[in-house]
Write a protein that holds these residues in place. Sequence first.
Motif, PDB file in Angstrom:
ATOM      1  N   SER A 113       0.822  -1.209   0.000  1.00 38.18           N
ATOM      2  CA  SER A 113       0.000   0.000   0.000  1.00 38.18           C
ATOM      3  C   SER A 113       0.850   1.250   0.000  1.00 38.18           C
ATOM      4  O   SER A 113       2.005   1.248   0.459  1.00 38.18           O
ATOM      5  CB  SER A 113      -0.927   0.012   1.229  1.00 38.18           C
ATOM      6  OG  SER A 113      -1.805  -1.084   1.199  1.00 38.18           O
ATOM      7  N   ARG A 172       0.061   4.979   1.418  1.00 45.27           N
ATOM      8  CA  ARG A 172      -0.935   5.709   2.211  1.00 45.27           C
ATOM      9  C   ARG A 172      -0.539   7.172   2.335  1.00 45.27           C
ATOM     10  O   ARG A 172       0.617   7.481   2.632  1.00 45.27           O
ATOM     11  CB  ARG A 172      -1.084   5.088   3.601  1.00 45.27           C
ATOM     12  CG  ARG A 172      -1.672   3.668   3.564  1.00 45.27           C
ATOM     13  CD  ARG A 172      -1.628   3.028   4.933  1.00 45.27           C
ATOM     14  NE  ARG A 172      -2.266   1.720   4.929  1.00 45.27           N
ATOM     15  CZ  ARG A 172      -3.528   1.490   5.237  1.00 45.27           C
ATOM     16  NH1 ARG A 172      -4.303   2.501   5.604  1.00 45.27           N
ATOM     17  NH2 ARG A 172      -4.042   0.276   5.193  1.00 45.27           N
ATOM     18  N   LYS A 216      -5.366   5.860  -0.015  1.00 41.01           N
ATOM     19  CA  LYS A 216      -4.405   4.760  -0.169  1.00 41.01           C
ATOM     20  C   LYS A 216      -4.540   4.141  -1.554  1.00 41.01           C
ATOM     21  O   LYS A 216      -5.611   4.156  -2.168  1.00 41.01           O
ATOM     22  CB  LYS A 216      -4.594   3.698   0.909  1.00 41.01           C
ATOM     23  CG  LYS A 216      -5.816   2.831   0.753  1.00 41.01           C
ATOM     24  CD  LYS A 216      -5.799   1.675   1.755  1.00 41.01           C
ATOM     25  CE  LYS A 216      -7.010   0.773   1.591  1.00 41.01           C
ATOM     26  NZ  LYS A 216      -6.956  -0.404   2.486  1.00 41.01           N
TER      27      LYS A 216
END
Length: 447
Positions: free
Chosen positions: A179, A181, A236
């Motif tokens: 991810s 973010r 995200k």
Amino acid sequence: MCSGHYIWAIFFFASLCSASLANNAKINFREKEKKVLDQILGAGKYDARIRPSGINGTENAPTLVYVNMFLRSISKIDDYKMEYSVQLTFREQWTDERLKFDDIQGRLKYLTLTEANRVWMPDLFFSNEKEGHFHNIIMPNVYIRIFPNGSVLYSIRISLTLACPMNLKLYPLDRQICSLRMASYGWTTNDLVFLWKEGDPVQVVKNLHLPRFTLEKFLTDYCNSKTNTGEYSCLKVDLLFKREFSYYLIQIYIPCCMLVIVSWVSFWLDQGAVPARVSLGVTTLLTMATQTSGINASLPPVSYTKAIDVWTGVCLTFVFGALLEFALVNYASRSDIHKENLKKKRRDLEQASLDAASDLLDTDSNATFAMPLVRHPGDPLALEKLRQCEVHMQPPKRPNCCKTWLSKFPTRSKRIDVISRITFPLVFALFNLVYWSTYLFREEEDE
């Protein structure tokens, strides 16, 4: 001729006049840009510390910031450190009513700045970032564009090293989700809200090449976080990476299979070739152990069992089993030799007793006694004949194929080798069937 010269002189003079007028127009246009910048960003006219108003100039509404990005490259994905590195062009866009200006009848499309501190900026940060830096070659790779309606576009090129917690239970048949973010550090959702730009918020460079992974897809989502100090807006991007299995097939699985098969060569060597069989078993065992330690050195010390651990552990067990098989064969061979010596001694004793009995009969051949014509029930010869009759009267047993086949090999040590030649490959093939069906099915299930 004179008239021709006059015409060329007039044309040349007109060209000079038009060029000078164009230059003056450009100078005047740049002067107008400067005046516009002084009007909207002059001292005492704009305060970069105050956030812009919300929608339609509403003071209490939060400022909306639209985000998009362009992924330029993903340089590495580190399994041991559980991180990945990415280079991207990051863009933010919002509206600041205080920065509206006259576009001079459409001639001034936007104003360009290179100093971010001249206008208000969102306090966005990458929450899972480990390291990061801007690019300053040759000039800082950043710009700010201010449009006549007060819209501000901020663009910058950055390189980041981001944390990527991985689940390696299916390694190397796994897929990983890493991810990226982004969140507000100080402004709560009452003051600042991040939104994905409509229509393709994340773009990826074509022909993205990764050494051992393939970027299958990516998803955008929201991840607002609540803390003791309030709720903060968060965006995200989930990047789904699939590990390229061909590398591990060539570097790990095929070499391990070859080592296991080489260890089976010991079953075909003569049981008396002790140095050859011991050397083969120890060499394959040490090579397999080295291969296993090399694989574990490139992976983090996790508490669960990985798919590669199952494979290397079973292969190591097969190689170790081949070495133990020779130890069992050697013990059985010595036992066979011991039994053969006992049988030989027994045969020698029986032969000696028979020779002694024959000698005794020869010396007593002139003795005057008669042999009884009718034998008593306890007579050994009568018992032997009775036993033979019982054997002939019993029904014939069905032949056992395995016993018949094993009876071709008189010694136990040879039988162990022959059984191992069949048992080890069959068990290893069964393990492969269970292993690949289990982990490939899990991979499809996880999708």
